[in-house]
Design a protein around this motif. Structure first.
Motif, mmCIF file in Angstrom:
data_model
loop_
_atom_site.group_PDB
_atom_site.id
_atom_site.type_symbol
_atom_site.label_atom_id
_atom_site.label_comp_id
_atom_site.label_asym_id
_atom_site.label_seq_id
_atom_site.Cartn_x
_atom_site.Cartn_y
_atom_site.Cartn_z
ATOM 1 N N THR A 42 0.849 -1.187 0.000
ATOM 2 C CA THR A 42 0.000 0.000 0.000
ATOM 3 C C THR A 42 0.886 1.239 0.000
ATOM 4 O O THR A 42 2.073 1.162 0.316
ATOM 5 N N GLY A 43 0.305 2.372 -0.354
ATOM 6 C CA GLY A 43 1.030 3.645 -0.301
ATOM 7 C C GLY A 43 2.330 3.605 -1.078
ATOM 8 O O GLY A 43 2.357 3.256 -2.258
ATOM 9 N N SER A 44 3.429 3.937 -0.395
ATOM 10 C CA SER A 44 4.730 3.997 -1.071
ATOM 11 C C SER A 44 5.194 2.613 -1.530
ATOM 12 O O SER A 44 5.908 2.502 -2.523
ATOM 13 N N GLU A 92 6.168 1.899 -5.266
ATOM 14 C CA GLU A 92 7.480 1.343 -5.574
ATOM 15 C C GLU A 92 7.344 0.121 -6.485
ATOM 16 O O GLU A 92 8.102 -0.033 -7.431
ATOM 17 N N PHE A 93 6.367 -0.739 -6.203
ATOM 18 C CA PHE A 93 6.160 -1.900 -7.076
ATOM 19 C C PHE A 93 5.815 -1.448 -8.495
ATOM 20 O O PHE A 93 6.363 -1.968 -9.465
ATOM 21 N N LEU A 152 -0.140 -1.963 -15.847
ATOM 22 C CA LEU A 152 0.312 -2.794 -14.728
ATOM 23 C C LEU A 152 -0.679 -2.729 -13.565
ATOM 24 O O LEU A 152 -1.044 -3.753 -12.989
ATOM 25 N N LYS A 153 -1.142 -1.525 -13.240
ATOM 26 C CA LYS A 153 -2.112 -1.364 -12.152
ATOM 27 C C LYS A 153 -3.402 -2.129 -12.454
ATOM 28 O O LYS A 153 -3.976 -2.765 -11.563
ATOM 29 N N GLN A 154 -3.866 -2.065 -13.699
ATOM 30 C CA GLN A 154 -5.107 -2.757 -14.059
ATOM 31 C C GLN A 154 -4.962 -4.268 -13.917
ATOM 32 O O GLN A 154 -5.903 -4.944 -13.496
ATOM 33 N N GLY A 174 -6.007 0.108 -4.605
ATOM 34 C CA GLY A 174 -4.758 0.717 -4.164
ATOM 35 C C GLY A 174 -3.928 -0.178 -3.266
ATOM 36 O O GLY A 174 -2.990 0.277 -2.621
ATOM 37 N N LYS A 175 -4.274 -1.454 -3.223
ATOM 38 C CA LYS A 175 -3.538 -2.439 -2.429
ATOM 39 C C LYS A 175 -3.218 -3.619 -3.322
ATOM 40 O O LYS A 175 -4.024 -4.004 -4.158
ATOM 41 N N ILE A 176 -2.033 -4.166 -3.113
ATOM 42 C CA ILE A 176 -1.674 -5.389 -3.813
ATOM 43 C C ILE A 176 -1.386 -6.445 -2.759
ATOM 44 O O ILE A 176 -0.484 -6.268 -1.931
ATOM 45 N N THR A 177 -2.168 -7.507 -2.773
ATOM 46 C CA THR A 177 -1.918 -8.615 -1.859
ATOM 47 C C THR A 177 -0.978 -9.603 -2.534
ATOM 48 O O THR A 177 -0.788 -9.580 -3.754
#
Length: 116
Positions: A52-54, A58-59, A87-89, A97-100
């Motif tokens: 999340t966030g930074s 960064e990812f 990439l986000k999609q 806004g989170k990547i698990t």
């Protein structure tokens, strides 16, 4: 002042490690889960189990840089904003806004393979 300098070096080291892991994930079908685990651990600085966030930013940055280089080698030209959005999609399909780790494992290999 020294912290900032050290932090800059740390970010550069993380970028190199992330790039090496992305390359390994992209080229290797056998150890993909292990490599994704290493990448996730590298980026999940607070140990929350989510980027999340930074960490998220960064990812996206490292992934975008890797994919731009990979696509350029294949003779394709894209701008960074297009790759970052794409990439986000793929990686964050619910756009929360989170990547698990599960999202990363489900989607990263497909994204990297699509870039070839």
């Amino acid at each position: 002042y020294q912290r900032r300098v050290h932090g800059g070096n740390s970010a550069a080291k993380d970028g190199k490690k992330a790039n090496a892991l992305l390359k390994a994930i992209d080229g290797d079908d056998k150890n993909t889960d292990k490599e994704i685990d290493k990448l996730f651990k590298l980026l999940d600085k607070d140990g929350s189990g989510e980027l999340t966030g930074s960490e998220y930013d960064e990812f996206i940055k490292f992934g975008t840089e890797y994919m731009l280089g990979d696509l350029k080698k294949a003779g394709h030209e894209y701008d960074a904003a297009t790759i970052a959005d794409w990439l986000k999609q793929w990686i964050d399909p619910n756009q929360d806004g989170k990547i698990t780790k599960a999202e990363l494992k489900s989607n990263l290999k497909a994204v990297l393979d699509a870039g070839e």
